[in-house]
Design a protein around this motif. Structure first.
Motif, PDB file in Angstrom:
ATOM      1  N   GLN A 234      41.043  28.307  32.042  1.00  8.37           N
ATOM      2  CA  GLN A 234      39.669  28.742  32.282  1.00  8.37           C
ATOM      3  C   GLN A 234      39.602  29.407  33.643  1.00  8.37           C
ATOM      4  N   THR A 235      38.596  30.243  33.835  1.00 13.78           N
ATOM      5  CA  THR A 235      38.317  30.825  35.146  1.00 13.78           C
ATOM      6  C   THR A 235      36.929  30.382  35.553  1.00 13.78           C
ATOM      7  N   TYR A 236      36.834  29.804  36.742  1.00 12.16           N
ATOM      8  CA  TYR A 236      35.553  29.348  37.280  1.00 12.16           C
ATOM      9  C   TYR A 236      35.236  30.149  38.534  1.00 12.16           C
ATOM     10  N   LYS A 237      33.964  30.494  38.696  1.00 14.31           N
ATOM     11  CA  LYS A 237      33.534  31.219  39.887  1.00 14.31           C
ATOM     12  C   LYS A 237      32.413  30.422  40.547  1.00 14.31           C
ATOM     13  N   PHE A 238      32.537  30.234  41.862  1.00 12.61           N
ATOM     14  CA  PHE A 238      31.552  29.479  42.627  1.00 12.61           C
ATOM     15  C   PHE A 238      31.002  30.317  43.772  1.00 12.61           C
ATOM     16  N   ASP A 239      29.704  30.202  44.015  1.00 14.69           N
ATOM     17  CA  ASP A 239      29.062  30.802  45.186  1.00 14.69           C
ATOM     18  C   ASP A 239      28.987  29.682  46.221  1.00 14.69           C
TER      19      ASP A 239
ATOM     20  N   ILE B 216      45.360  23.426  38.392  1.00  9.93           N
ATOM     21  CA  ILE B 216      44.976  24.674  39.060  1.00  9.93           C
ATOM     22  C   ILE B 216      46.197  25.589  39.098  1.00  9.93           C
ATOM     23  N   SER B 217      46.080  26.737  38.427  1.00 11.71           N
ATOM     24  CA  SER B 217      47.211  27.672  38.433  1.00 11.71           C
ATOM     25  C   SER B 217      47.084  28.685  39.565  1.00 11.71           C
ATOM     26  N   SER B 218      45.854  29.067  39.922  1.00  8.62           N
ATOM     27  CA  SER B 218      45.643  29.991  41.037  1.00  8.62           C
ATOM     28  C   SER B 218      44.205  29.880  41.520  1.00  8.62           C
ATOM     29  N   TYR B 219      43.974  30.383  42.729  1.00 10.78           N
ATOM     30  CA  TYR B 219      42.620  30.397  43.284  1.00 10.78           C
ATOM     31  C   TYR B 219      42.512  31.496  44.318  1.00 10.78           C
ATOM     32  N   ASP B 220      41.273  31.929  44.560  1.00 12.61           N
ATOM     33  CA  ASP B 220      41.017  32.947  45.573  1.00 12.61           C
ATOM     34  C   ASP B 220      39.743  32.558  46.309  1.00 12.61           C
ATOM     35  N   VAL B 221      39.837  32.451  47.619  1.00  8.99           N
ATOM     36  CA  VAL B 221      38.687  32.120  48.454  1.00  8.99           C
ATOM     37  C   VAL B 221      38.348  33.382  49.245  1.00  8.99           C
ATOM     38  N   ASN B 222      37.152  33.934  49.011  1.00 13.05           N
ATOM     39  CA  ASN B 222      36.745  35.184  49.645  1.00 13.05           C
ATOM     40  C   ASN B 222      35.562  34.916  50.572  1.00 13.05           C
ATOM     41  N   LEU B 223      35.826  34.913  51.878  1.00 11.04           N
ATOM     42  CA  LEU B 223      34.782  34.636  52.875  1.00 11.04           C
ATOM     43  C   LEU B 223      33.700  35.708  52.856  1.00 11.04           C
ATOM     44  N   ASP B 224      34.079  36.982  52.761  1.00 12.11           N
ATOM     45  CA  ASP B 224      33.104  38.070  52.792  1.00 12.11           C
ATOM     46  C   ASP B 224      32.093  37.972  51.649  1.00 12.11           C
TER      47      ASP B 224
ATOM     48  N   GLN C 162      31.607  35.179  49.967  1.00 11.97           N
ATOM     49  CA  GLN C 162      31.255  33.763  49.860  1.00 11.97           C
ATOM     50  C   GLN C 162      31.468  33.287  48.420  1.00 11.97           C
ATOM     51  N   GLU C 163      32.654  33.592  47.929  1.00 16.22           N
ATOM     52  CA  GLU C 163      32.982  33.348  46.529  1.00 16.22           C
ATOM     53  C   GLU C 163      34.332  32.656  46.418  1.00 16.22           C
ATOM     54  N   VAL C 164      34.407  31.698  45.503  1.00 16.61           N
ATOM     55  CA  VAL C 164      35.661  31.003  45.211  1.00 16.61           C
ATOM     56  C   VAL C 164      35.917  31.148  43.716  1.00 16.61           C
ATOM     57  N   VAL C 165      37.093  31.666  43.368  1.00 16.84           N
ATOM     58  CA  VAL C 165      37.482  31.816  41.964  1.00 16.84           C
ATOM     59  C   VAL C 165      38.709  30.946  41.733  1.00 16.84           C
TER      60      VAL C 165
ATOM     61  N   LYS D 246      31.014  21.847  52.112  1.00 16.56           N
ATOM     62  CA  LYS D 246      30.384  23.166  51.976  1.00 16.56           C
ATOM     63  C   LYS D 246      29.373  23.133  50.841  1.00 16.56           C
ATOM     64  N   GLU D 247      28.285  23.883  51.009  1.00 16.66           N
ATOM     65  CA  GLU D 247      27.239  23.948  49.994  1.00 16.66           C
ATOM     66  C   GLU D 247      27.675  24.870  48.860  1.00 16.66           C
ATOM     67  N   VAL D 248      27.693  24.328  47.640  1.00 18.66           N
ATOM     68  CA  VAL D 248      27.989  25.139  46.456  1.00 18.66           C
ATOM     69  C   VAL D 248      26.638  25.556  45.885  1.00 18.66           C
ATOM     70  N   ARG D 249      26.310  26.846  46.045  1.00 21.26           N
ATOM     71  CA  ARG D 249      24.994  27.336  45.623  1.00 21.26           C
ATOM     72  C   ARG D 249      24.916  27.550  44.125  1.00 21.26           C
ATOM     73  N   SER D 250      26.026  27.928  43.514  1.00 22.13           N
ATOM     74  CA  SER D 250      26.067  28.075  42.059  1.00 22.13           C
ATOM     75  C   SER D 250      27.519  28.133  41.621  1.00 22.13           C
ATOM     76  N   GLY D 251      27.716  27.964  40.338  1.00 24.28           N
ATOM     77  CA  GLY D 251      29.061  28.017  39.803  1.00 24.28           C
ATOM     78  C   GLY D 251      29.021  28.011  38.292  1.00 24.28           C
ATOM     79  N   GLY D 252      30.114  28.422  37.693  1.00 27.87           N
ATOM     80  CA  GLY D 252      30.169  28.419  36.248  1.00 27.87           C
ATOM     81  C   GLY D 252      31.487  28.956  35.736  1.00 27.87           C
ATOM     82  N   VAL D 253      31.587  28.946  34.409  1.00 27.87           N
ATOM     83  CA  VAL D 253      32.778  29.439  33.735  1.00 27.87           C
ATOM     84  C   VAL D 253      32.623  30.949  33.562  1.00 27.87           C
ATOM     85  N   VAL D 254      33.663  31.689  33.910  1.00 23.25           N
ATOM     86  CA  VAL D 254      33.666  33.126  33.700  1.00 23.25           C
ATOM     87  C   VAL D 254      34.096  33.357  32.255  1.00 23.25           C
TER      88      VAL D 254
END
Length: 83
Positions: A6-11, A37-45, A47-50, A69-77
């Protein structure tokens, strides 16, 4: 095996490199401690975590929330449907 990738994206509210570093370290530790967890990407600019993997959504959310850290939203891509 019933586990599907699965791919999850979090704000996530991250205001500096320390914030994104904390999230990166938490995901790195979770990835090292077992399958899921096979991979992840944390993007500061953005404010997204995949996160990609077979780990349940709630488990990934808990890992990120442990950083304080505050997770403002998230879900399955949704997966792209190829005709």
């Amino acid at each position: 095996m019933a586990d599907t990738e699965q791919t999850y994206k979090f704000d996530v509210k991250m205001t500096c490199g320390g914030c994104s570093g904390a999230v990166t370290r938490a995901l790195q530790k979770a990835q090292a401690n077992g399958p899921g967890i096979s991979s992840y990407d944390v993007n500061l600019d953005k404010q997204e975590v995949v996160v990609n993997g077979s780990i349940p959504y709630d488990d990934v959310l808990a890992v990120i929330k442990k950083t304080g850290k505050e997770v403002r939203s998230g879900g399955v891509v949704p997966k792209e449907v190829v005709p």
